[in-house]
Design an enzyme around this catalytic site. Structure first.
Site, mmCIF file in Angstrom:
data_model
loop_
_atom_site.group_PDB
_atom_site.id
_atom_site.type_symbol
_atom_site.label_atom_id
_atom_site.label_comp_id
_atom_site.label_asym_id
_atom_site.label_seq_id
_atom_site.Cartn_x
_atom_site.Cartn_y
_atom_site.Cartn_z
ATOM 1 N N ASP A 20 6.311 17.195 18.280
ATOM 2 C CA ASP A 20 5.064 16.976 19.005
ATOM 3 C C ASP A 20 3.868 17.119 18.069
ATOM 4 O O ASP A 20 3.907 17.888 17.104
ATOM 5 C CB ASP A 20 4.961 17.977 20.155
ATOM 6 C CG ASP A 20 3.919 17.581 21.178
ATOM 7 O OD1 ASP A 20 3.505 16.408 21.193
ATOM 8 O OD2 ASP A 20 3.499 18.453 21.967
ATOM 9 N N ASN A 68 7.657 8.841 28.357
ATOM 10 C CA ASN A 68 6.706 8.263 27.405
ATOM 11 C C ASN A 68 6.316 6.823 27.734
ATOM 12 O O ASN A 68 5.355 6.289 27.168
ATOM 13 C CB ASN A 68 7.261 8.315 25.979
ATOM 14 C CG ASN A 68 7.249 9.705 25.387
ATOM 15 O OD1 ASN A 68 8.023 10.022 24.486
ATOM 16 N ND2 ASN A 68 6.362 10.567 25.877
#
Length: 242
Positions: A20, A68
């Site tokens: 991330d 996503n």
């Protein structure tokens, strides 16, 4: 025995990473988010190559989640292009470093050309016996369990499996990760402290590390420090030391 050798001996066999912070890393530098994703892809090679020296046999990385798809069309298209380019560019290097590559996730939901490249890379590295690299693409833990349960139910309906034989040892045989050991250590970069639907079943007894480092800044040195930290933990799996 040196402390580093001891850390490796007691270290995690399987490490999973939620990579991330690529977008924030780019934004901090006044660049578009995709610039950060490209920087993050380059970081993957360094971490994969560091695994043998750190005693890590299995590395699973979270490349693209089922959630996503909610990102902008531009970012999603850029990520899919990046995955295709990564596979094409890194294929020979991965095989040269004896890295076996597997993909997990809902593969039919991806572009057919990307699926073909994934198949080719898995076949190209199938005989490698070094680091086992698993890349999660279009992956979600809940989705994986749902797909596994559906396949299990189909086997029960077809008479290939008795309902009374279904237990906690049965479901893992239907998961995407059925040929992999459960992760010992899960790392999330960028300062977020959540697991984001990643390896929900498999990580029931994993140790977690949530660190502030953004993924493009995640170095071999940071990785080694986390491995050493894991080696110092007392793993009891619900039991108590005598």
């Amino acid at each position: 025995m040196s402390s580093r050798v001891e850390d490796i001996r007691r270290g995690p066999r399987h490490v999973a990473i939620i990579m991330d912070g690529n977008g924030r890393w780019a934004t901090m530098r006044g660049r578009p988010r995709l610039f950060g994703h490209h920087a993050g892809a380059k970081r993957v090679r360094e971490i994969v190559e560091a695994c043998p020296d750190l005693g890590v046999e299995y590395l699973t990385i979270f490349g693209f989640s089922t959630e996503n798809w909610k990102r902008t069309q531009i970012e999603v298209a850029g990520l899919m292009s990046l995955f295709r380019r990564y596979i094409q560019k890194e294929a020979r290097a991965l095989r040269a470093h004896d890295v076996r590559v597997r993909f997990i996730g809902d593969r039919p939901g991806l572009d057919p050309k990307l699926q073909a490249l994934m198949d080719e890379l898995e076949e190209l590295t199938a005989q490698c016996h070094g680091t086992n690299l698993t890349i999660a693409l279009n992956y979600g833990g809940r989705d994986e369990v749902a797909r596994a349960t559906r396949r299990l139910a189909e086997d029960v309906a077809a008479g290939r499996l008795c309902p009374g034989d279904v237990d906690v040892e049965t479901l893992p045989k239907y998961l995407d990760t059925r040929v992999l050991p459960d992760p010992d250590l899960v790392i999330r970069t960028s300062g977020e402290a959540r697991i984001s639907n990643f390896l929900l079943w498999q990580s029931a007894y994993a140790e977690y590390e949530f660190i502030d480092t953004l993924w493009p800044d995640f170095s071999e040195e940071v990785f080694a420090r986390l491995i050493a930290s894991y080696a110092g933990r007392d793993r009891r799996y619900g039991g108590v030391r005598a």
